[in-house]
Design an enzyme around this catalytic site. Structure first.
Site, mmCIF file in Angstrom:
data_model
loop_
_atom_site.group_PDB
_atom_site.id
_atom_site.type_symbol
_atom_site.label_atom_id
_atom_site.label_comp_id
_atom_site.label_asym_id
_atom_site.label_seq_id
_atom_site.Cartn_x
_atom_site.Cartn_y
_atom_site.Cartn_z
ATOM 1 N N GLU A 1 0.841 -1.180 0.000
ATOM 2 C CA GLU A 1 0.000 0.000 0.000
ATOM 3 C C GLU A 1 0.887 1.245 0.000
ATOM 4 O OE1 GLU A 1 -1.433 0.701 3.820
ATOM 5 O OE2 GLU A 1 -2.796 2.307 3.245
ATOM 6 N N ASP B 1 -0.289 -0.945 6.253
ATOM 7 C CA ASP B 1 -0.068 -0.366 7.573
ATOM 8 C C ASP B 1 -0.976 -0.998 8.618
ATOM 9 O OD1 ASP B 1 1.891 1.343 6.761
ATOM 10 O OD2 ASP B 1 0.508 2.975 6.270
ATOM 11 N N ASP C 1 -6.808 2.467 7.800
ATOM 12 C CA ASP C 1 -6.709 2.474 6.341
ATOM 13 C C ASP C 1 -6.069 1.194 5.829
ATOM 14 O OD1 ASP C 1 -7.908 4.884 6.145
ATOM 15 O OD2 ASP C 1 -6.047 6.053 5.926
#
Ligand code: 28F
Length: 637
Positions: A427, A500, A504
């Site tokens: 990501e 992470d 998100d």
């Protein structure tokens, strides 16, 4: 109080040898000695009570997990027979608990046993694998009790009092020298008991967990049986028709089926044989699918919904958005497949097929509104399939023109051997950059993704192919999607999602997992999907090598060891905060990293999670994102 005669003859010595074999090779009897095998002990005992319910004599089953992980299962059936076998001089009840496959032997002749756990091994195996077992039986006006230690009888069946009630109570403590853990997981047991209650209409199963300060409790009883099951599965979905369809046929092989269509684009068919979830499908599922396709095509033709010039609807069109539960009872089931959850009995295919052919056709004739609503959905699925085919051809043609199939953003590895190759789906751009620099380019590929992912729950295959986020993932994995997916073509043995540890990150992880679950399910089933586990903290102290910690507990433990003085604690908020070396050391180096393997053994649970996460109802979504790791098990270090 009278005591039953108890002598050790030749038979009894054989018995002890039998149970000794179970203790030597427990895996052969219960699959594994992990928490999964541990749960199987409970299922075995509960299955016996469910059999008594199926025989029509038991209405309530109560399961308790006590402090110290002691399990008690109580039923209000007839009680296990207490009469003494004239030859062995041992009570029927004791025989059931000491003779390997006693249940099977009895069942084969009498037709008594129809349910039975995945391994269907029975009470004696539970006995062999327990530190102790105590069985209390109420029947024939008395209370009888017997007890065992590690499979050996320490108290033969003894009458200890009078009772007007009937039933069986089994209390046991699993053997901690055999099992890796004795920590039962309430949610796992709860899910299984809910499923069993759905499959046995009217049976009440309660579970109580008294291990913690605040007890947990669940109570399942469904008068609707499979119809209740479907309502539960479709709880968060928008329905095409209000009431689930229910069809059944009694006979040599009893069949029950419930069906309801939703506006979703996926197919969820759950199949059970003797209450066992046949995850790999088999002949019952084949028969169902064949008949379903035929019945709807026949109906569409005879009611002029499909015109003469139109092509037949394909099976996949008719299964789009279906939720179905199929439950069959087979006297001598043959289980095949990798996990022995595929029904092999060939006669079952025809039985289910003809039953669905008749009963479903009748249902549709009697419920034309439902029939029409479903067929509208099928026809739009067929149109979407056609559009998807065109989109796919476009993708193929394009890649042929460009002469390279691989997406530009992919930093591929040099090895072409899928067995050793890994792709990190990362990501964010900066983390992607660090990963590219930090990796071992011989076998590690990096595919950076960013931005909001497409919600695949609400998209059909044509959109997926054209989606600029997912298209690179499809091409990189290299094995197609949906019914075209071919696991033998995967370019990487490990597909690793690296995101992470924040909300998100959890979101992108869930979206990718949803995508894999919907469109590359074999990839999850085959154990190719992993989650990278970046550290949460770095502890630094002068003159000491940095320590990386992956959980709060690890941090606390490390701090307790090195002291808190002069220690700097860095909390990593994102992958982007790590430089390439750190990322390699903590998250990518096979010798040091932690990978979590995503397993798919409970497709139903996962579907529920995904549906709540991605489906139409916003309410339960946040909660699920926060406990996002629910469907992720098995730490693979
Ligand atoms: C808590 C676990 O195991 N319940 C059981 C019965 C009832 C019978 C039975 C069981 C038939 C001849 C072997 C009673 N009366 N709960 C349980 N309830 N087993 S296990 O029979 C066992 C076989 O011996 C039972 C008449 N027929 C069957």
């Amino acid at each position: 109080m009278e005591k039953y005669e108890h002598k050790y003859g030749a038979d009894q010595i054989q018995v002890l040898e039998g149970l000794e074999a179970v203790r030597k090779r427990p895996g052969m009897y219960i699959g594994s000695v992990s928490v999964r095998g541990l749960h199987h002990l409970v299922y075995e005992i509960v299955d016996n009570a469910v059999d008594e319910a199926l025989a029509g004599y038991c209405k309530n089953i109560h399961v308790t997990i006590d402090k110290g992980n002691i399990i008690t299962v109580e039923d209000d059936g007839r009680g296990i027979p207490v009469d003494i076998h004239p030859k062995t001089k041992i009570s029927a009840a004791e025989t059931v608990y000491t003779v390997l496959h006693a249940g099977g032997k009895f069942g084969g002749d009498s037709g008594y046993k129809v349910s039975g756990g995945l391994h269907g091994v029975g009470s004696s195996v539970v006995n062999a694998l327990s530190q102790w077992v105590e069985v209390t039986i109420q029947r024939d006006g008395g209370i009888f009790q017997m007890s065992f230690e590690r499979g050996k009888t320490v108290k033969p069946l003894t009458r200890i009092g009078d009772s007007k009630k009937t039933g069986t109570t089994v209390k046991f403590l699993a053997d901690d020298t055999i099992f890796e853990t004795l920590q039962y997981e309430f949610e796992v047991l709860e899910t299984r008991f809910r499923e069993m209650a759905f499959l046995t209409k009217g049976l009440r199963i309660t579970i109580e967990d008294l291990r913690e300060e605040t007890p947990k409790k669940a109570d399942f009883c469904f008068e609707g049986g499979l119809v209740s099951f479907i309502e539960y599965l479709n709880n968060n979905k928008e329905k095409i028709h209000p009431k689930p369809i229910f069809i059944e046929r009694q006979g040599e092989v009893p069949v029950e089926i419930s069906i309801q269509y939703t506006t979703s684009y996926t197919e969820n068919i759950y199949t059970f044989v003797n209450n066992i979830n046949t995850i790999e499908g088999g002949t019952h599922l084949e028969g169902f699918k064949t008949a379903l396709t035929k019945v709807f095509n026949d109906y569409a033709r005879s009611h002029n919904i499909l015109k003469e010039k139109d092509e037949n609807l394909k099976g996949e069109d008719i299964r789009e958005g279906i939720t179905a539960v199929i439950s069959v009872k087979v006297k001598e089931p043959q289980f095949e497949g990798q996990t022995k959850t595929k029904l092999g009995n060939s006669e079952v295919k025809g039985i289910v097929q003809s039953m669905v052919n008749d009963a479903l056709a009748t249902f549709l004739e009697e419920n034309p509104n439902t029939a029409k609503a479903i067929l509208e959905k099928c026809i739009s699925a067929a149109r979407a399939r056609e559009a998807a085919r065109k989109a796919r051809e476009l993708v193929r043609r394009k890649s042929a023109l460009e002469n390279t199939t691989l997406p530009g953003k992919l930093a591929d590895c040099s090895s072409k051997n899928p067995e050793e190759c890994e792709v990190y789906i990362v990501e964010g751009d900066s983390a992607g950059g660090s990963a590219k620099q930090g990796r071992d380019r011989r076998f590690q590929a990096i595919l950076p993704l960013w931005g909001k992912m497409l919600n695949v729950e609400k998209s059909r295959a044509d959109k997926i192919y054209n989606n600029d986020k997912l298209n690179p993932v499809i091409i990189a994995v290299g094995a197609g999607i949906g019914s075209d997916f071919d696991i033998t073509k995967i370019r990487y043995g490990k597909v690793i999602i690296m995101a992470d540890a924040d909300v998100d990150g959890a979101h992108i992880r869930t979206l990718l997992l949803t995508f894999f679950f919907r469109y590359m399910r074999p990839l999850i089933e085959n154990g190719n999907v992993y989650l990278a586990q970046p550290p949460l903290f770095k502890l630094s102290k002068k003159g000491m090598e940095d320590i990386y910690c992956y959980t709060d507990e690890e941090r606390d433990k490390a701090l307790a060891e090195i002291g808190t003085e002069n220690v700097t604690i860095q909390r990593y908020k994102g992958l982007g905060e790590m430089n390439p070396e750190q990322l390699w050391e903590t998250t990518m180096d096979p010798a040091r990293r932690i990978l979590i393997k995503v397993t798919m053994d409970d497709a139903m649970k996962a579907d529920e999670t995904f549906t709540i996460l991605m489906g139409d109802e916003i309410g339960p979504r946040r909660e699920f994102i926060e406990q996002n790791a629910k469907y992720v098990k098995n730490l693979d270090i």
